[in-house]
Structures are given as structure tokens and as C-alpha cells.
Scaffold this motif. Structure first.
Motif, short mmCIF file in Angstrom:
data_model
loop_
_atom_site.label_atom_id
_atom_site.label_comp_id
_atom_site.label_asym_id
_atom_site.label_seq_id
_atom_site.Cartn_x
_atom_site.Cartn_y
_atom_site.Cartn_z
N ASP A 65 0.83 -1.21 0.00
CA ASP A 65 0.00 0.00 0.00
C ASP A 65 0.86 1.25 0.00
OD1 ASP A 65 -2.26 -1.58 0.04
OD2 ASP A 65 -2.72 -1.20 2.16
N ARG A 66 1.96 1.26 0.79
CA ARG A 66 2.85 2.42 0.84
C ARG A 66 3.54 2.63 -0.51
NH1 ARG A 66 0.08 2.66 3.76
NH2 ARG A 66 -0.09 3.09 5.93
N HIS A 116 1.07 4.06 -2.95
CA HIS A 116 0.83 5.46 -2.63
C HIS A 116 1.97 6.36 -3.14
CE1 HIS A 116 -0.70 8.90 -0.45
NE2 HIS A 116 0.52 9.09 0.06
N ARG A 117 3.23 5.91 -2.93
CA ARG A 117 4.38 6.69 -3.41
C ARG A 117 4.37 6.83 -4.93
NH1 ARG A 117 7.17 3.55 0.09
NH2 ARG A 117 8.16 2.39 -1.56
N LEU A 118 3.86 5.79 -5.60
CA LEU A 118 3.81 5.83 -7.07
C LEU A 118 2.57 6.53 -7.59
CD1 LEU A 118 5.01 2.19 -7.79
CD2 LEU A 118 6.31 4.31 -8.11
N GLY A 119 1.71 6.97 -6.68
CA GLY A 119 0.50 7.67 -7.07
C GLY A 119 -0.57 6.75 -7.66
N LEU A 120 -0.54 5.50 -7.30
CA LEU A 120 -1.53 4.55 -7.80
C LEU A 120 -2.74 4.45 -6.92
CD1 LEU A 120 0.97 1.72 -8.80
CD2 LEU A 120 0.00 3.47 -10.25
#
Length: 151
Positions: free
Chosen positions: A143-144, A147-151
Motif C-alpha cells: 500500500d505504501r 501510494h508513493r507511485l500515485g496509484l
């Protein structure tokens, strides 16, 4: 407080110094609800977590039946557990110390587990807890990353 002030916590400080906050995966709350524990037990477990972050715990188990184990041999990731033994009940809070950016000061609670000392299948129960905690940590990490990849 430092490892010099609490020598029984020296191993804790060597591993987790600076990790003074707790976060938790969403499944942690579910495992607590599923355990249907009373408020007194939950208060003792919460105190155990706060004590660990504030002043550390002894490796293994201290005279009060509380301590920690790190790492769990069964798991490839760095997972451990806080322990609180009360009579036949062996309460565990499985946790990790995430290396992800922004979480360097956190300990991450993954799962609450109870095993009984006189249960002949205690190892199977414990392995199930470790496997579930590992799965929750992997999901949290994925999940992290998303989130960092903007998915």
C-alpha cells in the motif's frame, strides 16, 4: 531513558532506539475485536506497547512476565513480538520496525495473538499468527509503495 539507565532493556535500545511512536495496520484492530477482550486486558496491552516505546523491554521475558522477541525465526522480514504472559495465557503483539521513509520513528503493530501454554498445538497457533502478521506487513508495504507511485 537510555540502555545505561535500564540495562535489562539494552537489546531493545540497540534495535529500536528512536522509535518512540506506534502505528498499526488496519488488521490489528480487527484482531483485537475478534479476541473479544475486556477493557482491563486491553489497557494492560496498551501499557505494554507504551512502555516498550518509552523505556524498552527485556529480551525474552522479565520477572513481570513481559518482554520481547526479535526477530521471529519463521519469518523472512524483520518481525518480532511483545509478550505478556499471565498464567496459562500468552498474549502477543506482533510488530515490526518499518524502514520506509517517514516511519523511522515508528513501531508498527501488526496482530494481536493469544496462545495457551498448555495447548499441545501452541506451535501451530503461533505459526499462524506469524504468517498472518507477515501477510499484514506485506500488504502495508505494498500500500505504501502504491501510494508513493500515485496509484
Amino acid at each position: 531513558m537510555s540502555s545505561l539507565e535500564r540495562p535489562e532493556s539494552a537489546e531493545w535500545y540497540a534495535l529500536f532506539e528512536g522509535r518512540v511512536e506506534w502505528d498499526r495496520v488496519k488488521q490489528f484492530g480487527a484482531t483485537l475485536r475478534d479476541a473479544n477482550m475486556d477493557t482491563v486486558l486491553w489497557a494492560e496491552l496498551r501499557d505494554l506497547m507504551e512502555r516498550a516505546a518509552r523505556e524498552g523491554l527485556p529480551q525474552g521475558k522479565g520477572p513481570d512476565g513481559k518482554g520481547f522477541k526479535w526477530p521471529m525465526e519463521r519469518c523472512r522480514d524483520d518481525l518480532g513480538h511483545l509478550k505478556m504472559d499471565v498464567g496459562n495465557d500468552q498474549h502477543r503483539i506482533y510488530f515490526t520496525a518499518p524502514s520506509e521513509q517517514g516511519f523511522e520513528s515508528f513501531l508498527l503493530a501488526l496482530l494481536y495473538g493469544l496462545k495457551l501454554a498448555d495447548d499441545p498445538d501452541w506451535k501451530t497457533v503461533q505459526n499462524g499468527h506469524i504468517d498472518a502478521a507477515h501477510s499484514y506487513y506485506q500488504e502495508w508495504r505494498n500500500d505504501r509503495a502504491a501510494h508513493r507511485l500515485g496509484l
